[in-house]
Motif scaffolding. Structure first.
Motif, mmCIF file in Angstrom:
data_model
loop_
_atom_site.group_PDB
_atom_site.id
_atom_site.type_symbol
_atom_site.label_atom_id
_atom_site.label_comp_id
_atom_site.label_asym_id
_atom_site.label_seq_id
_atom_site.Cartn_x
_atom_site.Cartn_y
_atom_site.Cartn_z
ATOM 1 N N PRO A 101 0.824 -1.224 0.000
ATOM 2 C CA PRO A 101 0.000 0.000 0.000
ATOM 3 C C PRO A 101 0.847 1.259 0.000
ATOM 4 O O PRO A 101 1.927 1.300 0.597
ATOM 5 C CB PRO A 101 -0.812 -0.125 1.299
ATOM 6 C CG PRO A 101 0.006 -1.012 2.175
ATOM 7 C CD PRO A 101 0.679 -1.987 1.255
ATOM 8 N N ARG A 102 0.348 2.267 -0.707
ATOM 9 C CA ARG A 102 0.944 3.579 -0.585
ATOM 10 C C ARG A 102 0.538 4.174 0.768
ATOM 11 O O ARG A 102 -0.385 3.685 1.406
ATOM 12 C CB ARG A 102 0.473 4.461 -1.744
ATOM 13 C CG ARG A 102 1.134 4.060 -3.070
ATOM 14 C CD ARG A 102 0.234 4.253 -4.261
ATOM 15 N NE ARG A 102 -0.131 5.651 -4.447
ATOM 16 C CZ ARG A 102 -1.020 6.071 -5.334
ATOM 17 N NH1 ARG A 102 -1.664 5.201 -6.106
ATOM 18 N NH2 ARG A 102 -1.299 7.354 -5.459
ATOM 19 N N PHE A 103 1.241 5.222 1.179
ATOM 20 C CA PHE A 103 1.023 5.736 2.531
ATOM 21 C C PHE A 103 -0.434 6.114 2.774
ATOM 22 O O PHE A 103 -1.021 5.756 3.796
ATOM 23 C CB PHE A 103 1.919 6.945 2.805
ATOM 24 C CG PHE A 103 1.742 7.495 4.198
ATOM 25 C CD1 PHE A 103 2.441 6.962 5.262
ATOM 26 C CD2 PHE A 103 0.845 8.528 4.450
ATOM 27 C CE1 PHE A 103 2.257 7.441 6.558
ATOM 28 C CE2 PHE A 103 0.651 9.013 5.724
ATOM 29 C CZ PHE A 103 1.359 8.467 6.792
ATOM 30 N N HIS A 104 -1.041 6.847 1.815
ATOM 31 C CA HIS A 104 -2.408 7.327 2.054
ATOM 32 C C HIS A 104 -3.396 6.158 2.089
ATOM 33 O O HIS A 104 -4.419 6.232 2.778
ATOM 34 C CB HIS A 104 -2.805 8.355 0.988
ATOM 35 C CG HIS A 104 -3.066 7.768 -0.351
ATOM 36 N ND1 HIS A 104 -2.081 7.579 -1.288
ATOM 37 C CD2 HIS A 104 -4.204 7.303 -0.919
ATOM 38 C CE1 HIS A 104 -2.593 7.029 -2.373
ATOM 39 N NE2 HIS A 104 -3.883 6.859 -2.185
ATOM 40 N N GLN A 105 -3.126 5.087 1.343
ATOM 41 C CA GLN A 105 -4.006 3.919 1.381
ATOM 42 C C GLN A 105 -3.943 3.248 2.750
ATOM 43 O O GLN A 105 -4.978 2.921 3.344
ATOM 44 C CB GLN A 105 -3.605 2.925 0.287
ATOM 45 C CG GLN A 105 -3.825 3.424 -1.125
ATOM 46 C CD GLN A 105 -3.282 2.455 -2.147
ATOM 47 O OE1 GLN A 105 -2.167 1.949 -2.034
ATOM 48 N NE2 GLN A 105 -4.071 2.175 -3.187
ATOM 49 N N LEU A 106 -2.728 3.061 3.227
ATOM 50 C CA LEU A 106 -2.537 2.436 4.540
ATOM 51 C C LEU A 106 -3.154 3.283 5.640
ATOM 52 O O LEU A 106 -3.881 2.781 6.512
ATOM 53 C CB LEU A 106 -1.040 2.249 4.788
ATOM 54 C CG LEU A 106 -0.627 1.619 6.122
ATOM 55 C CD1 LEU A 106 -1.146 0.195 6.234
ATOM 56 C CD2 LEU A 106 0.890 1.649 6.276
ATOM 57 N N GLN A 107 -2.908 4.583 5.594
ATOM 58 C CA GLN A 107 -3.440 5.486 6.611
ATOM 59 C C GLN A 107 -4.967 5.509 6.588
ATOM 60 O O GLN A 107 -5.624 5.496 7.638
ATOM 61 C CB GLN A 107 -2.889 6.889 6.391
ATOM 62 C CG GLN A 107 -3.292 7.875 7.481
ATOM 63 C CD GLN A 107 -2.825 9.281 7.175
ATOM 64 O OE1 GLN A 107 -3.135 9.832 6.122
ATOM 65 N NE2 GLN A 107 -2.072 9.872 8.101
ATOM 66 N N THR A 108 -5.535 5.537 5.383
ATOM 67 C CA THR A 108 -6.997 5.571 5.257
ATOM 68 C C THR A 108 -7.629 4.353 5.915
ATOM 69 O O THR A 108 -8.549 4.470 6.738
ATOM 70 C CB THR A 108 -7.411 5.619 3.774
ATOM 71 O OG1 THR A 108 -6.884 6.799 3.177
ATOM 72 C CG2 THR A 108 -8.927 5.617 3.629
ATOM 73 N N VAL A 109 -7.171 3.174 5.544
ATOM 74 C CA VAL A 109 -7.767 1.938 6.072
ATOM 75 C C VAL A 109 -7.586 1.862 7.583
ATOM 76 O O VAL A 109 -8.531 1.555 8.321
ATOM 77 C CB VAL A 109 -7.153 0.707 5.374
ATOM 78 C CG1 VAL A 109 -7.675 -0.579 6.009
ATOM 79 C CG2 VAL A 109 -7.480 0.722 3.883
ATOM 80 N N ARG A 110 -6.393 2.158 8.055
ATOM 81 C CA ARG A 110 -6.145 2.043 9.506
ATOM 82 C C ARG A 110 -6.962 3.060 10.300
ATOM 83 O O ARG A 110 -7.487 2.744 11.373
ATOM 84 C CB ARG A 110 -4.647 2.205 9.785
ATOM 85 C CG ARG A 110 -3.846 0.958 9.403
ATOM 86 C CD ARG A 110 -2.373 1.103 9.713
ATOM 87 N NE ARG A 110 -1.692 -0.183 9.599
ATOM 88 C CZ ARG A 110 -0.379 -0.339 9.687
ATOM 89 N NH1 ARG A 110 0.408 0.723 9.896
ATOM 90 N NH2 ARG A 110 0.167 -1.538 9.575
ATOM 91 N N LYS A 111 -7.081 4.289 9.780
ATOM 92 C CA LYS A 111 -7.882 5.291 10.485
ATOM 93 C C LYS A 111 -9.361 4.921 10.489
ATOM 94 O O LYS A 111 -10.048 5.102 11.498
ATOM 95 C CB LYS A 111 -7.683 6.669 9.846
ATOM 96 C CG LYS A 111 -6.350 7.319 10.165
ATOM 97 C CD LYS A 111 -6.234 8.710 9.555
ATOM 98 C CE LYS A 111 -7.160 9.695 10.251
ATOM 99 N NZ LYS A 111 -7.001 11.071 9.755
ATOM 100 N N LEU A 112 -9.850 4.384 9.374
ATOM 101 C CA LEU A 112 -11.258 3.968 9.311
ATOM 102 C C LEU A 112 -11.535 2.825 10.268
ATOM 103 O O LEU A 112 -12.565 2.790 10.939
ATOM 104 C CB LEU A 112 -11.621 3.566 7.876
ATOM 105 C CG LEU A 112 -11.791 4.714 6.868
ATOM 106 C CD1 LEU A 112 -11.873 4.171 5.442
ATOM 107 C CD2 LEU A 112 -13.036 5.547 7.186
ATOM 108 N N ILE A 113 -10.610 1.870 10.333
ATOM 109 C CA ILE A 113 -10.794 0.729 11.233
ATOM 110 C C ILE A 113 -10.775 1.203 12.685
ATOM 111 O O ILE A 113 -11.618 0.794 13.499
ATOM 112 C CB ILE A 113 -9.699 -0.329 10.982
ATOM 113 C CG1 ILE A 113 -9.879 -0.948 9.593
ATOM 114 C CG2 ILE A 113 -9.730 -1.404 12.056
ATOM 115 C CD1 ILE A 113 -11.218 -1.566 9.319
ATOM 116 N N ALA A 114 -9.836 2.074 13.021
ATOM 117 C CA ALA A 114 -9.754 2.581 14.393
ATOM 118 C C ALA A 114 -11.013 3.356 14.776
ATOM 119 O O ALA A 114 -11.556 3.192 15.880
ATOM 120 C CB ALA A 114 -8.514 3.457 14.554
#
Length: 1008
Positions: A278-291
């Motif tokens: 994943p690119r940074f924004h993809q990883l950040q998006t998914v992790r923030k949504l899950i949290a």
């Protein structure tokens, strides 16, 4: 100062120290270069976490147990890849051994948690990885002895950056070494300096392709400086991304092999494998949504504003996988079903392939590709992941009843209320309207019906329970969470899914362009303008309605054979001389036409001109339905016929091949069409706002040989295109909002008109909202009977005063649209509003419509005297950093009626001719005074001036003032032409007019 403190070694030491503090260890045993593994570490992990399996194997192999396990482990990784082996283990003499353990979605399995904690992440500096030379890797990260990540570090203070790191990987790292071979051992390679991080998942010599892994800085590329001033811009990489739990999560939940079907130059099919990190924004998006979901639970909305080029398909796939297995702190699944709403065919296959790699089991996903019955069955069975279109939901209730009937059961047509996550692939086309309401109604299930029943009882309106159900369906529901993705959010999208008008996460168009994931389509933009003169060619000079006659004359001009022929020549010659040689000779073009009939005419003109010139160019045309020829009676055209039998579903694939170079379109392929070979767009259609962005962005897809794009526009102005893109360049912003009080104000005006009576509204709604078991065939006539008195009153008003009747119709439309919008945001509990809304929605379809008697056919009365096309401007349209144009909602409802003057046909022809004139003179004050008087008497401006600042008032005034000039063009043609063509002159005039009109409207004492 220590001379070493500014060197690459010092940078390396900082990273090592940070990782060691986080739990990494330095491997103390040798690295086996021929196998590319730390064998002792791998064996120690297996012995520690799987003692029973080890003992069984040791009983068979004795002292050779370790060698046998390492041999089988390496063979398994060589065959299936290290990622597959890390996730699913490997076989050794019939026994499955694990070389890594990952966190479970819940904490019920304590043994698994113990094994997870036993994982050993290693960091090795200056690893010598080959017996053939003494090359070293700056940093290598391993998991239980298996190398998984390599890094080359660079220090800009000594003149070395990530660019030198990229070259080092391309030139000095042999991709045939075991440690680098695709999938066999290491999975991702990073080049890192103090400013940026770049990555690749496949070394291929000079062809190695790197992607940025940067956070983004102020809506653009790069990384922000540390706000505390304590560390490097890239410290997030080793402090957060490589943190042990984070890296293990990446291996378990994100990395996957994407398989694509490709065709070589000979048309032969082959498979291309790509390791996706994943690119940074993809990883950040998914992790923030899950949290956020774990913290907030079910019932929240999330808007993800990600530009084209963001890799949205993979982001949705990762999010879907995580949501379907997400548990709360009580170890309960948060969602029972995840529903993906998408019209894209590729998404379902991509989701299935991606999730199977994580889950390693079938039956998790069902694509609804047949009918609504299939959707009903999937929802009833609570399939974990369902991929469907929005349009199937209105029919689910009926299908649930049929399914119950087939089982000989008494069905209710309702689902058991389940907790659902709804992921919307393209939010701006899905967020409102009756279809989206039906989705919420279906998924609300039995609980929603119970809520409606209770509301009806509280109001003492049990017979209108269905009406309260209608109200409940539009409101936010506790069992549904929406995750809405879009690149171009409208005002409604920001209100429905945003938080205080802001998206939950944003990846901007600017960042995507700067990072090289999409092309800047405005870089080469050329505008042509047509100058022409029409001449009356008949003895009669009939009086005509200005607006309708102008439309007819425009239609006459756009379809005139000379107009089409001249533009065809420019487009074909440009394509043949410039475009076709781009992208290695494979470049393609799209022609955007203003109507289906124009598309037909252009297709005929293109084919004729190309044949005359003998060019090796072939075109396709795309339009819906059947087009009637306006010249030849009973002559019709279809897309398939004009494309020599190519069916609609084959069109995109045929265009992608080598046989066809130009695609002419009319309202098709202007959204969601991804063709990297598309280089040039010829625009002969009015584009504005989001439509302009979506249409022109068809060119933005990248290709290894695509260096630029080109747009030739016959219709639009540079400023209009610039403003359209500026709205989304650095992210959309919520502007002026609709006021709930407007709704009651409109309702009171509609009520007071006397067009309808409250008893008629009640009678209609009583029938309309009858429970299904009490409905009868006579209900239809009863509803019509309730509507007809209002229909007759409106007809009487129309015959007496057309303008008053049209004003009332506009207020009805305004009320209907505003209630439909606001009722999904504000939890209205007003049953009166709902009843009036339902009544007016149905009444609108029965009201008398204006006749088309004022449509004109000027073919025999008008002729084209002269015509020329002239290049007006070329070059880049620049978008401004740090500037956003807000997305406004419904303003103060404008309901003014434009009075249509009857003018002589010859006068209107002069108006259009002089609009394109080039001999300009100074204006006089009288003309401007007339513009001011007209503006002051415009109801929309009167209302807006009372509630808005001069800046917000100016947004509406800007839209209206041009039409005021157009209406009065015949009063002073020179001023009009100067105003329309000279931006500096226009700015001075507009500023003066705005000031004068606002001063008079906002202060009654200034009125004359």
């Amino acid at each position: 100062m220590n001379i070493e403190s500014h060197t690459e070694k010092a940078f390396e030491q900082v990273i090592e120290d940070s990782l060691l503090k986080q739990g990494y260890v330095k491997p103390l045993t040798p690295f086996e270069k021929n196998l590319a593994i730390f064998p002792d570490i791998a064996l120690n992990f297996i012995r520690q976490t799987q003692p029973k399996a080890w003992a069984k194997l040791e009983a068979l192999h004795g002292e050779n147990t370790g060698n046998q396990i390492i041999t089988d482990l390496c063979k398994w990784m060589d065959t299936y890849g290290s990622l597959h082996t890390l996730r699913h283990g490997f076989k050794c003499y019939g026994r499955t051994l694990r070389i890594a353990y990952f966190k479970a979605a819940h904490s019920l399995n304590s043994d698994l948690e113990t094994c997870y904690k036993a994982n050993q992440l290693g960091i090795t500096r200056q690893l010598q990885y080959s017996d053939r030379h003494r090359n070293e890797l700056d940093i290598t990260l391993s998991l239980n002895g298996v190398p998984i990540v390599t890094m080359e570090l660079k220090n800009p203070l000594t003149g070395q950056t990530v660019e030198q790191g990229k070259q080092q990987y391309r030139q000095d790292r042999d991709p045939h070494e075991i440690i680098f071979e695709f999938k066999r051992r290491t999975l991702v390679h990073f080049t890192v300096d103090t400013e940026e991080v770049w990555m690749t998942t496949r070394l291929a010599g000079k062809a190695t392709h790197f992607l940025p892994f940067n956070q983004g800085d102020n809506n653009g590329a790069g990384n922000p400086r540390d706000p505390q001033g304590r560390t490097y811009r890239t410290a997030y990489f080793w402090e957060h991304i490589l943190q042990p739990d984070s890296l293990l999560d990446l291996l378990a939940q994100f990395l996957h092999v994407q398989i694509e079907q490709k065709y070589d130059d000979r048309g032969r099919k082959y498979q291309k494998e790509t390791m996706i990190f994943p690119r940074f924004h993809q990883l950040q998006t998914v992790r923030k949504l899950i949290a956020a979901t774990q913290e907030e639970g079910v019932g929240s909305n999330y808007l993800i504003e990600h530009s084209a080029g963001s890799g949205k398909s993979n982001t949705i796939a990762w999010l879907t996988h995580r949501l379907v297995s997400l548990h709360n702190t009580e170890n309960q699944r948060i969602f029972e079903t995840v529903i993906v709403i998408s019209d894209r065919r590729i998404l379902d296959r991509q989701l299935q392939d991606t999730i199977y790699q994580f889950e390693h089991r079938q039956g998790v996903i069902q694509k609804i590709d047949k009918d609504s019955k299939q959707l009903a069955e999937a929802l009833e069975s609570a399939v974990p992941i369902i991929i469907t279109t929005l349009q199937k939901f209105p029919f689910v209730t009926r299908q649930l009843l049929k399914l119950a009937e087939e089982r000989n059961e008494q069905g209710s047509g309702r689902l058991t209320t389940r907790r659902c996550a709804v992921i919307i692939d393209e939010a701006h086309s899905s967020q409102s309207g009756d279809t989206a309401t039906e989705l919420k109604g279906v998924l609300g299930g039995e609980t929603l019906h119970q809520k409606a029943r209770e509301m009806a009882q509280e109001e003492g309106l049990e017979h209108l329970e269905q009406m309260f159900l209608s109200m409940a369906k539009r409101s936010r529901q506790d069992n549904l969470s929406f995750f809405a993705f879009t690149a171009t959010p409208k005002h409604k999208t920001l209100k429905f899914f945003g938080r205080e008008g802001e998206p939950f996460h944003r990846y901007t168009m600017r960042q995507a362009i700067e990072e090289g994931f999409i092309m800047d389509v405005l870089k080469n933009y050329t505008i042509y303008t047509a100058y022409f003169k029409l001449l009356k060619d008949s003895g009669d000079d009939p009086h005509v309605q200005r607006k309708q006659a102008a439309k007819s004359l425009t239609h006459f001009m756009r379809l005139h054979p000379h107009n089409i022929a001249q533009k065809t020549q420019i487009m074909v010659e440009h394509f043949n001389n410039f475009t076709r040689h781009k992208i290695g000779g494979k470049a393609k073009a799209m022609v955007v036409t203003g109507s289906r009939l124009e598309a037909v005419r252009y297709k005929q003109s293109f084919d004729k001109y190309i044949k005359e010139k003998g060019y090796d160019i072939k075109s396709l045309v795309a339009f819906s339905g059947i087009v009637n020829d306006d010249k030849i009676p009973e002559k019709t055209y279809t897309e398939e016929e004009m494309n020599q039998g190519i069916r609609e579903k084959e069109l995109a694939e045929k265009f992608a091949g080598d046989d066809y170079q130009v695609l002419l379109v009319a309202e098709k392929y202007q959204t969601g069409f991804d063709q990297p070979l598309l280089h040039t767009m010829y625009v002969d259609k009015r584009l504005a706002g989001i439509k302009a962005v979506q249409t022109l962005s068809r060119l933005n897809r990248t290709h290894p040989h695509k260096e630029d794009t080109f747009i030739l526009d016959f219709v639009n102005k540079r400023q209009e295109i610039q403003e359209a893109f500026q709205q989304f360049y650095e992210g959309a912003e919520l502007g002026q909002e609709a006021e709930p009080g407007q709704l009651y104000h409109l309702k009171s005006q509609l009520d007071a008109s006397g067009i309808y009576l409250s008893e008629e509204v009640n009678r209609f709604c009583t029938i309309y909202f009858k429970p299904k078991q009490r409905q009868t065939p006579s209900d239809h006539q009863g509803m019509n009977a309730a509507l007809d008195p209002a229909v007759d009153r409106f007809r009487a008003l129309y015959e007496q005063d057309v303008e008053a009747a049209e004003l009332w119709r506009r207020k009805l439309t305004a009320f209907r649209n505003l209630y439909s919008f606001l009722s999904q945001i504000i939890p209205y509990q007003d049953s009166d509003l709902e009843q009036v809304y339902i009544f007016l929605r149905h009444l609108a379809t029965k009201l008398l419509r204006p006749s088309n008697q004022d449509q004109y056919d000027f073919d025999s009365e008008i002729k084209l005297e002269y015509y020329r096309l002239q290049k007006i401007s070329e070059g880049s349209i620049h978008l401004k950093k740090g500037e956003t144009i807000p997305q406004d909602g419904s303003p103060a409802i404008g309901t003014a009626i434009l009075r249509e003057n009857s003018v002589k046909l010859s006068q209107l022809i002069d108006v259009l001719n002089n609009r394109f004139g080039t001999d300009f003179n100074q204006a006089d004050q009288l003309f401007f005074d007339q513009i001011v008087e007209a503006a002051v008497n415009t109801e929309a401006l009167q209302q807006a001036a009372q509630v808005n600042s001069v800046n917000k008032f100016g947004l509406l005034f800007e839209k209206i003032v041009e039409s005021l000039f157009v209406e009065r063009v015949d009063q002073n043609e020179n001023i009009f032409a100067r105003y329309m063509n000279d931006n500096a002159f226009q700015n001075v005039v507009s500023e003066w007019l705005l000031s004068e009109v606002y001063k008079r409207l906002s202060d009654p004492h200034n009125s004359r």
